[in-house]
Motif scaffolding. Structure first.
Motif, PDB file in Angstrom:
ATOM      1  N   ARG A 111      23.577  48.252  41.081  1.00 62.24           N
ATOM      2  CA  ARG A 111      24.456  48.176  42.343  1.00 62.24           C
ATOM      3  C   ARG A 111      23.890  48.562  43.346  1.00 62.24           C
ATOM      4  O   ARG A 111      24.203  48.023  44.540  1.00 62.24           O
ATOM      5  CB  ARG A 111      25.806  48.724  41.888  1.00 62.24           C
ATOM      6  N   ARG A 112      23.279  49.855  43.402  1.00 63.86           N
ATOM      7  CA  ARG A 112      22.778  50.597  44.529  1.00 63.86           C
ATOM      8  C   ARG A 112      21.405  50.186  45.033  1.00 63.86           C
ATOM      9  O   ARG A 112      21.199  50.300  46.386  1.00 63.86           O
ATOM     10  CB  ARG A 112      22.768  52.072  44.429  1.00 63.86           C
ATOM     11  N   HIS A 113      20.612  49.890  44.267  1.00 66.85           N
ATOM     12  CA  HIS A 113      19.168  49.676  44.680  1.00 66.85           C
ATOM     13  C   HIS A 113      18.584  48.247  44.176  1.00 66.85           C
ATOM     14  O   HIS A 113      17.451  48.048  44.661  1.00 66.85           O
ATOM     15  CB  HIS A 113      18.101  50.814  43.941  1.00 66.85           C
ATOM     16  N   GLY A 114      19.427  47.512  43.224  1.00 62.66           N
ATOM     17  CA  GLY A 114      18.782  46.036  43.047  1.00 62.66           C
ATOM     18  C   GLY A 114      18.126  46.189  41.538  1.00 62.66           C
ATOM     19  O   GLY A 114      18.605  45.260  40.668  1.00 62.66           O
ATOM     20  N   ASN A 115      17.305  46.933  41.120  1.00 68.55           N
ATOM     21  CA  ASN A 115      16.813  47.136  39.964  1.00 68.55           C
ATOM     22  C   ASN A 115      16.192  48.613  39.741  1.00 68.55           C
ATOM     23  O   ASN A 115      15.786  49.306  40.808  1.00 68.55           O
ATOM     24  CB  ASN A 115      15.708  46.045  39.679  1.00 68.55           C
ATOM     25  N   LEU A 116      15.682  48.817  38.606  1.00 72.85           N
ATOM     26  CA  LEU A 116      15.253  50.073  38.091  1.00 72.85           C
ATOM     27  C   LEU A 116      13.993  50.347  38.812  1.00 72.85           C
ATOM     28  O   LEU A 116      13.758  51.607  39.423  1.00 72.85           O
ATOM     29  CB  LEU A 116      15.158  50.350  36.728  1.00 72.85           C
ATOM     30  N   TRP A 117      12.935  49.498  39.011  1.00 71.89           N
ATOM     31  CA  TRP A 117      11.969  49.738  39.753  1.00 71.89           C
ATOM     32  C   TRP A 117      11.955  50.168  41.076  1.00 71.89           C
ATOM     33  O   TRP A 117      11.273  51.049  41.769  1.00 71.89           O
ATOM     34  CB  TRP A 117      10.848  48.509  39.467  1.00 71.89           C
ATOM     35  N   ALA A 118      12.801  49.335  41.910  1.00 68.97           N
ATOM     36  CA  ALA A 118      12.810  49.737  43.307  1.00 68.97           C
ATOM     37  C   ALA A 118      13.590  51.089  43.255  1.00 68.97           C
ATOM     38  O   ALA A 118      13.053  52.100  44.284  1.00 68.97           O
ATOM     39  CB  ALA A 118      13.961  48.771  43.795  1.00 68.97           C
ATOM     40  N   TYR A 119      14.311  51.625  42.351  1.00 71.87           N
ATOM     41  CA  TYR A 119      14.845  53.009  42.430  1.00 71.87           C
ATOM     42  C   TYR A 119      13.893  54.078  42.159  1.00 71.87           C
ATOM     43  O   TYR A 119      13.827  55.039  42.638  1.00 71.87           O
ATOM     44  CB  TYR A 119      15.937  53.025  41.238  1.00 71.87           C
ATOM     45  N   ILE A 120      12.926  53.772  41.352  1.00 74.19           N
ATOM     46  CA  ILE A 120      11.762  54.540  40.980  1.00 74.19           C
ATOM     47  C   ILE A 120      10.897  54.719  42.184  1.00 74.19           C
ATOM     48  O   ILE A 120      10.587  55.855  42.577  1.00 74.19           O
ATOM     49  CB  ILE A 120      11.052  54.262  39.712  1.00 74.19           C
ATOM     50  N   VAL A 121      10.593  53.544  42.773  1.00 69.63           N
ATOM     51  CA  VAL A 121       9.814  53.500  43.917  1.00 69.63           C
ATOM     52  C   VAL A 121      10.261  54.579  45.129  1.00 69.63           C
ATOM     53  O   VAL A 121       9.777  55.422  45.670  1.00 69.63           O
ATOM     54  CB  VAL A 121       9.399  52.079  44.460  1.00 69.63           C
ATOM     55  N   LYS A 122      11.751  54.214  45.433  1.00 67.52           N
ATOM     56  CA  LYS A 122      12.561  54.980  46.264  1.00 67.52           C
ATOM     57  C   LYS A 122      12.310  56.520  46.196  1.00 67.52           C
ATOM     58  O   LYS A 122      12.196  57.306  47.070  1.00 67.52           O
ATOM     59  CB  LYS A 122      13.816  54.423  46.518  1.00 67.52           C
ATOM     60  N   LYS A 123      12.667  56.872  44.657  1.00 67.07           N
ATOM     61  CA  LYS A 123      12.712  58.366  44.473  1.00 67.07           C
ATOM     62  C   LYS A 123      11.423  58.890  44.619  1.00 67.07           C
ATOM     63  O   LYS A 123      11.063  59.927  44.802  1.00 67.07           O
ATOM     64  CB  LYS A 123      13.184  58.367  43.214  1.00 67.07           C
ATOM     65  N   LYS A 124      10.155  58.104  44.266  1.00 66.42           N
ATOM     66  CA  LYS A 124       8.892  58.483  44.558  1.00 66.42           C
ATOM     67  C   LYS A 124       8.435  58.805  46.230  1.00 66.42           C
ATOM     68  O   LYS A 124       8.083  59.818  46.414  1.00 66.42           O
ATOM     69  CB  LYS A 124       7.881  57.569  43.878  1.00 66.42           C
ATOM     70  N   GLU A 125       8.913  57.781  46.700  1.00 66.63           N
ATOM     71  CA  GLU A 125       8.713  58.162  48.260  1.00 66.63           C
ATOM     72  C   GLU A 125       9.760  59.253  48.716  1.00 66.63           C
ATOM     73  O   GLU A 125       9.022  59.992  49.700  1.00 66.63           O
ATOM     74  CB  GLU A 125       9.204  56.754  48.987  1.00 66.63           C
ATOM     75  N   ASP A 126      10.926  59.575  48.410  1.00 64.67           N
ATOM     76  CA  ASP A 126      11.697  60.343  48.638  1.00 64.67           C
ATOM     77  C   ASP A 126      10.883  61.845  48.404  1.00 64.67           C
ATOM     78  O   ASP A 126      11.095  62.852  49.211  1.00 64.67           O
ATOM     79  CB  ASP A 126      13.038  60.271  48.222  1.00 64.67           C
ATOM     80  N   LEU A 179       7.653  62.316  47.889  1.00 65.77           N
ATOM     81  CA  LEU A 179       6.694  62.668  48.806  1.00 65.77           C
ATOM     82  C   LEU A 179       7.113  62.779  50.296  1.00 65.77           C
ATOM     83  O   LEU A 179       6.484  63.737  50.915  1.00 65.77           O
ATOM     84  CB  LEU A 179       5.599  61.313  48.652  1.00 65.77           C
ATOM     85  N   ARG A 180       8.066  62.319  50.691  1.00 67.03           N
ATOM     86  CA  ARG A 180       8.485  62.479  52.062  1.00 67.03           C
ATOM     87  C   ARG A 180       8.925  64.010  52.205  1.00 67.03           C
ATOM     88  O   ARG A 180       8.592  64.719  53.107  1.00 67.03           O
ATOM     89  CB  ARG A 180       9.635  61.656  52.556  1.00 67.03           C
ATOM     90  N   GLY A 181       9.864  64.433  51.206  1.00 71.26           N
ATOM     91  CA  GLY A 181      10.387  65.902  51.163  1.00 71.26           C
ATOM     92  C   GLY A 181       9.148  66.875  51.233  1.00 71.26           C
ATOM     93  O   GLY A 181       9.149  67.842  51.714  1.00 71.26           O
ATOM     94  N   GLY A 182       8.263  66.541  50.162  1.00 71.42           N
ATOM     95  CA  GLY A 182       7.086  67.458  50.100  1.00 71.42           C
ATOM     96  C   GLY A 182       6.238  67.677  51.226  1.00 71.42           C
ATOM     97  O   GLY A 182       5.798  68.813  51.579  1.00 71.42           O
ATOM     98  N   ARG A 183       5.976  66.408  52.013  1.00 77.80           N
ATOM     99  CA  ARG A 183       5.214  66.567  52.971  1.00 77.80           C
ATOM    100  C   ARG A 183       6.000  67.233  54.313  1.00 77.80           C
ATOM    101  O   ARG A 183       5.415  68.009  54.922  1.00 77.80           O
ATOM    102  CB  ARG A 183       4.928  65.161  53.654  1.00 77.80           C
ATOM    103  N   ARG A 184       7.303  67.061  54.348  1.00 78.43           N
ATOM    104  CA  ARG A 184       8.093  68.021  55.298  1.00 78.43           C
ATOM    105  C   ARG A 184       8.075  69.459  54.952  1.00 78.43           C
ATOM    106  O   ARG A 184       8.049  70.341  55.992  1.00 78.43           O
ATOM    107  CB  ARG A 184       9.605  67.440  55.351  1.00 78.43           C
ATOM    108  N   LEU A 185       8.170  69.885  53.656  1.00 72.69           N
ATOM    109  CA  LEU A 185       8.085  71.250  53.574  1.00 72.69           C
ATOM    110  C   LEU A 185       6.435  71.835  53.597  1.00 72.69           C
ATOM    111  O   LEU A 185       6.373  72.945  53.351  1.00 72.69           O
ATOM    112  CB  LEU A 185       8.529  71.292  51.977  1.00 72.69           C
ATOM    113  N   GLY A 186       5.455  70.947  53.678  1.00 73.87           N
ATOM    114  CA  GLY A 186       4.081  71.338  53.825  1.00 73.87           C
ATOM    115  C   GLY A 186       3.506  71.451  52.390  1.00 73.87           C
ATOM    116  O   GLY A 186       2.456  72.225  52.270  1.00 73.87           O
ATOM    117  N   VAL A 187       4.095  71.107  51.333  1.00 78.21           N
ATOM    118  CA  VAL A 187       3.605  71.219  49.910  1.00 78.21           C
ATOM    119  C   VAL A 187       2.653  70.126  49.453  1.00 78.21           C
ATOM    120  O   VAL A 187       2.012  70.213  48.485  1.00 78.21           O
ATOM    121  CB  VAL A 187       4.491  71.908  48.795  1.00 78.21           C
ATOM    122  N   ILE A 188       2.934  69.095  50.025  1.00 73.37           N
ATOM    123  CA  ILE A 188       2.087  67.805  49.856  1.00 73.37           C
ATOM    124  C   ILE A 188       1.261  67.168  50.856  1.00 73.37           C
ATOM    125  O   ILE A 188       1.860  67.197  51.828  1.00 73.37           O
ATOM    126  CB  ILE A 188       2.839  66.680  49.179  1.00 73.37           C
TER     127      ILE A 188
END
Length: 108
Positions: free
Chosen positions: A60-75, A77-86
Motif C-alpha cells: 500500500r505504501r511503496h508498491g512492492n517489497l523490492w521498492a521498499y528495500i531499495v528505499k530503506k537502503k537509500e535512507d 546511506l543518506r543518514g550515514g552520509r549525513r552523520l559522516g560514517v559512510i
C-alpha cells in the motif's frame, strides 16, 4: 539422596536408576511436548499473520517489497552520509571497508 517436596522438604534415598533425572530429583522430569508444539505452532501463525500484514502495508505504501528495500537502503546511506560514517557515492568502497576491517582488528 534427593529432596522430596511436601509441607516441608525431606531427604529421601533415590533408586539406582538415574536415567532422565536431574540433580536432586527422585522422579523423572516430563518434557512438556504439548507446550513446545503449541508454542511453535502459535509462533509460526503469529509470524505468518505479521508477515502478511507487513507485506500489505508495504504494497500500500511503496508498491512492492523490492521498492521498499531499495528505499530503506537509500535512507540508510543518506543518514550515514549525513552523520559522516559512510563515505560519498564517488568514494572507494574498497578503501572504506579495508579501513573498517583494520579498525576492528586493531581493537581485537
Amino acid at each position: 539422596k534427593c529432596m522430596e517436596g511436601g509441607s516441608s522438604p525431606t531427604w529421601e534415598t533415590c533408586e539406582p536408576d538415574f536415567e532422565g533425572k536431574g540433580f536432586g530429583q527422585c522422579t523423572k522430569s516430563v518434557f512438556p511436548q504439548g507446550l513446545v508444539i503449541g508454542a511453535a505452532v502459535g509462533g509460526f501463525l503469529f509470524a505468518c499473520v505479521a508477515g502478511f500484514v507487513f507485506l500489505r502495508w508495504v504494497r500500500r505504501r511503496h508498491g512492492n517489497l523490492w521498492a521498499y528495500i531499495v528505499k530503506k537502503k537509500e535512507d540508510f546511506l543518506r543518514g550515514g552520509r549525513r552523520l559522516g560514517v559512510i563515505p560519498d557515492a564517488a568514494a572507494s568502497w574498497h578503501q572504506f571497508l579495508l579501513g573498517i576491517v583494520l579498525t576492528v582488528a586493531a581493537f581485537i
